[in-house]
Design an enzyme around this catalytic site. Structure first.
Site, PDB file in Angstrom:
ATOM      1  N   VAL A 157      -1.090  47.483   2.883  1.00  0.00           N
ATOM      2  CA  VAL A 157       0.328  47.258   3.181  1.00  0.00           C
ATOM      3  C   VAL A 157       0.981  48.599   3.511  1.00  0.00           C
ATOM      4  O   VAL A 157       0.771  49.592   2.807  1.00  0.00           O
ATOM      5  CB  VAL A 157       1.044  46.606   1.982  1.00  0.00           C
ATOM      6  CG1 VAL A 157       2.508  46.336   2.305  1.00  0.00           C
ATOM      7  CG2 VAL A 157       0.349  45.319   1.566  1.00  0.00           C
ATOM      8  N   GLY A 181       0.507  50.117  -0.508  1.00  0.00           N
ATOM      9  CA  GLY A 181      -0.340  49.396  -1.458  1.00  0.00           C
ATOM     10  C   GLY A 181      -1.566  48.801  -0.795  1.00  0.00           C
ATOM     11  O   GLY A 181      -1.636  48.706   0.437  1.00  0.00           O
ATOM     12  N   ARG A 182      -2.534  48.440  -1.649  1.00  0.00           N
ATOM     13  CA  ARG A 182      -3.751  47.810  -1.165  1.00  0.00           C
ATOM     14  C   ARG A 182      -4.072  46.620  -2.035  1.00  0.00           C
ATOM     15  O   ARG A 182      -3.981  46.704  -3.261  1.00  0.00           O
ATOM     16  CB  ARG A 182      -4.940  48.780  -1.282  1.00  0.00           C
ATOM     17  CG  ARG A 182      -5.167  49.577  -0.034  1.00  0.00           C
ATOM     18  CD  ARG A 182      -6.179  50.681  -0.232  1.00  0.00           C
ATOM     19  NE  ARG A 182      -6.034  51.614   0.860  1.00  0.00           N
ATOM     20  CZ  ARG A 182      -6.760  51.576   1.966  1.00  0.00           C
ATOM     21  NH1 ARG A 182      -7.729  50.687   2.093  1.00  0.00           N
ATOM     22  NH2 ARG A 182      -6.541  52.434   2.944  1.00  0.00           N
ATOM     23  N   LYS A 205       1.617  44.158   6.641  1.00  0.00           N
ATOM     24  CA  LYS A 205       0.373  43.980   5.889  1.00  0.00           C
ATOM     25  C   LYS A 205      -0.728  43.605   6.866  1.00  0.00           C
ATOM     26  O   LYS A 205      -0.599  42.641   7.616  1.00  0.00           O
ATOM     27  CB  LYS A 205       0.573  42.873   4.848  1.00  0.00           C
ATOM     28  CG  LYS A 205      -0.685  42.468   4.101  1.00  0.00           C
ATOM     29  CD  LYS A 205      -0.277  41.666   2.882  1.00  0.00           C
ATOM     30  CE  LYS A 205      -1.337  40.733   2.402  1.00  0.00           C
ATOM     31  NZ  LYS A 205      -0.911  39.972   1.222  1.00  0.00           N
ATOM     32  N   ASP A 245      -1.069  30.871  -7.216  1.00  0.00           N
ATOM     33  CA  ASP A 245      -1.496  32.170  -7.763  1.00  0.00           C
ATOM     34  C   ASP A 245      -0.269  32.959  -8.233  1.00  0.00           C
ATOM     35  O   ASP A 245      -0.114  34.143  -7.918  1.00  0.00           O
ATOM     36  CB  ASP A 245      -2.272  32.949  -6.698  1.00  0.00           C
ATOM     37  CG  ASP A 245      -3.040  34.128  -7.295  1.00  0.00           C
ATOM     38  OD1 ASP A 245      -3.213  34.157  -8.530  1.00  0.00           O
ATOM     39  OD2 ASP A 245      -3.454  35.026  -6.533  1.00  0.00           O
ATOM     40  N   SER A 285      -6.945  43.047  -2.344  1.00  0.00           N
ATOM     41  CA  SER A 285      -8.374  42.827  -2.106  1.00  0.00           C
ATOM     42  C   SER A 285      -8.660  42.614  -0.621  1.00  0.00           C
ATOM     43  O   SER A 285      -9.767  42.860  -0.159  1.00  0.00           O
ATOM     44  CB  SER A 285      -8.856  41.592  -2.861  1.00  0.00           C
ATOM     45  OG  SER A 285      -8.216  41.478  -4.082  1.00  0.00           O
ATOM     46  N   TYR A 286      -7.669  42.122   0.120  1.00  0.00           N
ATOM     47  CA  TYR A 286      -7.962  41.751   1.507  1.00  0.00           C
ATOM     48  C   TYR A 286      -7.153  42.515   2.546  1.00  0.00           C
ATOM     49  O   TYR A 286      -7.292  42.258   3.729  1.00  0.00           O
ATOM     50  CB  TYR A 286      -7.716  40.243   1.696  1.00  0.00           C
ATOM     51  CG  TYR A 286      -8.489  39.446   0.699  1.00  0.00           C
ATOM     52  CD1 TYR A 286      -9.856  39.247   0.861  1.00  0.00           C
ATOM     53  CD2 TYR A 286      -7.878  38.944  -0.442  1.00  0.00           C
ATOM     54  CE1 TYR A 286     -10.594  38.554  -0.083  1.00  0.00           C
ATOM     55  CE2 TYR A 286      -8.604  38.248  -1.391  1.00  0.00           C
ATOM     56  CZ  TYR A 286      -9.959  38.057  -1.211  1.00  0.00           C
ATOM     57  OH  TYR A 286     -10.681  37.382  -2.148  1.00  0.00           O
TER      58      TYR A 286
END
Ligand code: ATP
Length: 336
Positions: free
Chosen positions: A22, A15-16, A37, A168, A18-19
């Protein structure tokens, strides 16, 4: 594919965000699956988020089964593997680590012209992906919903007891591990979290920087004056969206995401903003189908979404209410 010290073998990208990116990886010596990550620390803002994540995960190491467990954090300060070193789990910090802290406090890039500065978080691997994708791939199931509510309430109560406010909470920031006894949730993504220092009561301690994801933000967060009760509001939206399977399409990623919103003409606005605009706004729960939610659950969600944070449940009350709800159901099923 990224390179890591030979202690880990990277298997694939999972996965990706915003920062960061992974990866699924294996511990070379044991074969144990882990997630790695990589967060690039190229700008002060990304350094700050990476450090917040590190501090939060470090302070709760392996103490709650529904909070993502970090086994190690590695700091890479240059292009080669020789520049990778473990960041201490204890309070004392290395000069390189302090350089990151300094760069974030002074708003400077960590190393001029160097894009390779990264923090690598090694955590448990969650084979069920994130809760958003998991719920959308399964048909609505009240038993699963109860498990989700119980586990998340327990995790947030644990975090608040340990003076960590997540800030969040949303389905994409919760990961799922497929255990033998059913899905086990892991609260993750602590990049916006705050670890409160000293012996403060997180339900009274005030935060001022408005942050989070619009559709999950409490009304008072938009005003920049809020406490840990903002996490409870986000959970209330999560529970409501999960039970009624209410989704929207994210404008940037085009992904289908769970979330509650109010339609104003062609615009979708968040429940938090709508409540601020109209303090008398009545929330109609459930919206879609009256039979989709027992009355006690509607009342619980309304108590989590109270406009006045002082009247909203805190994490400890929430955990108790959900326990009572599940216990009541069990007794009903067994005919007691
Ligand atoms: N420990 C893990 N095990 C398995 N998959 C993971 C793990 N951590 C993250 N992922 C997968 O990688 C994706 C990206 O995670 P990441 O934390 O970088 O960003 P995000 O929360 O999706 O986005 P953002 O950081 O922009 O909010 C997640 O949605 C999840 O599917």
């Amino acid at each position: 594919m990224a390179e890591l010290p030979c202690k880990y073998q990277i298997l694939r990208e999972v996965g990706r965000g915003s920062y960061g990116v992974v990866y699924e990886a294996a511990v070379t010596a044991t074969g144990l699956r882990v997630a790695v990550k990589r967060t690039r620390c190229s700008e002060p803002e990304t350094v700050e988020m990476a450090l917040q994540e590190f501090w939060a995960l470090r302070s709760v190491q392996s103490q709650h089964r529904n909070v993502l467990r970090m086994s190690e954090c590695l700091l890479q300060t240059g292009p080669g593997l020789s520049s990778v070193q473990a960041v201490s789990h204890r309070r004392q910090q290395t000069p390189r680590h302090l350089l990151l802290v300094e760069s974030c406090l002074k708003g400077r890039r960590p190393c001029a012209g160097d894009d390779a500065v990264s923090l690598w978080f090694v955590t448990e691997f969650c084979d069920g992906g994130n809760l958003n994708d998991f719920l959308l791939a399964h048909s609505p199931d009240p038993r699963l919903h109860r498990h989700v509510m119980q586990q998340l309430a327990s995790a947030i109560s644990f975090l608040h007891r340990n003076q960590i406010v997540h800030r969040d909470l949303k389905p994409e920031n919760v990961l799922v591990s497929q255990g033998e006894a059913g899905p086990e949730l892991k609260v993750a993504d602590f990049g916006l979290s705050k670890v409160c220092q000293g012996n403060v009561n997180v339900n009274q301690h005030r935060f001022s920087s408005a942050c989070g994801s619009d559709f999950y933000m409490a009304p008072e967060v938009f005003e920049g004056r809020y406490t840990a009760k903002a996490d409870i509001f986000s959970l209330g939206i999560l529970f409501w969206a999960m039970i009624e399977m209410i989704t929207f399409r994210d404008a940037d990623s085009k992904k289908e995401l769970l979330g509650i919103y109010i339609c104003q003409g062609k615009n979708l606005i968040s429940v938090g903003e709508a409540m601020l605009d109209n303090p008398n706004l009545e929330l109609h729960i459930p919206i879609k189908n009256k039979k989709s939610m027992p009355n006690e659950v509607c009342v619980l969600i309304l108590d989590m979404l109270a406009l006045n944070a002082k009247e909203r449940l805190d994490a400890f009350e929430l955990e108790k209410r959900i326990e009572q709800l599940c216990y009541g159901e069990k007794r009903q099923r067994s005919g007691a």
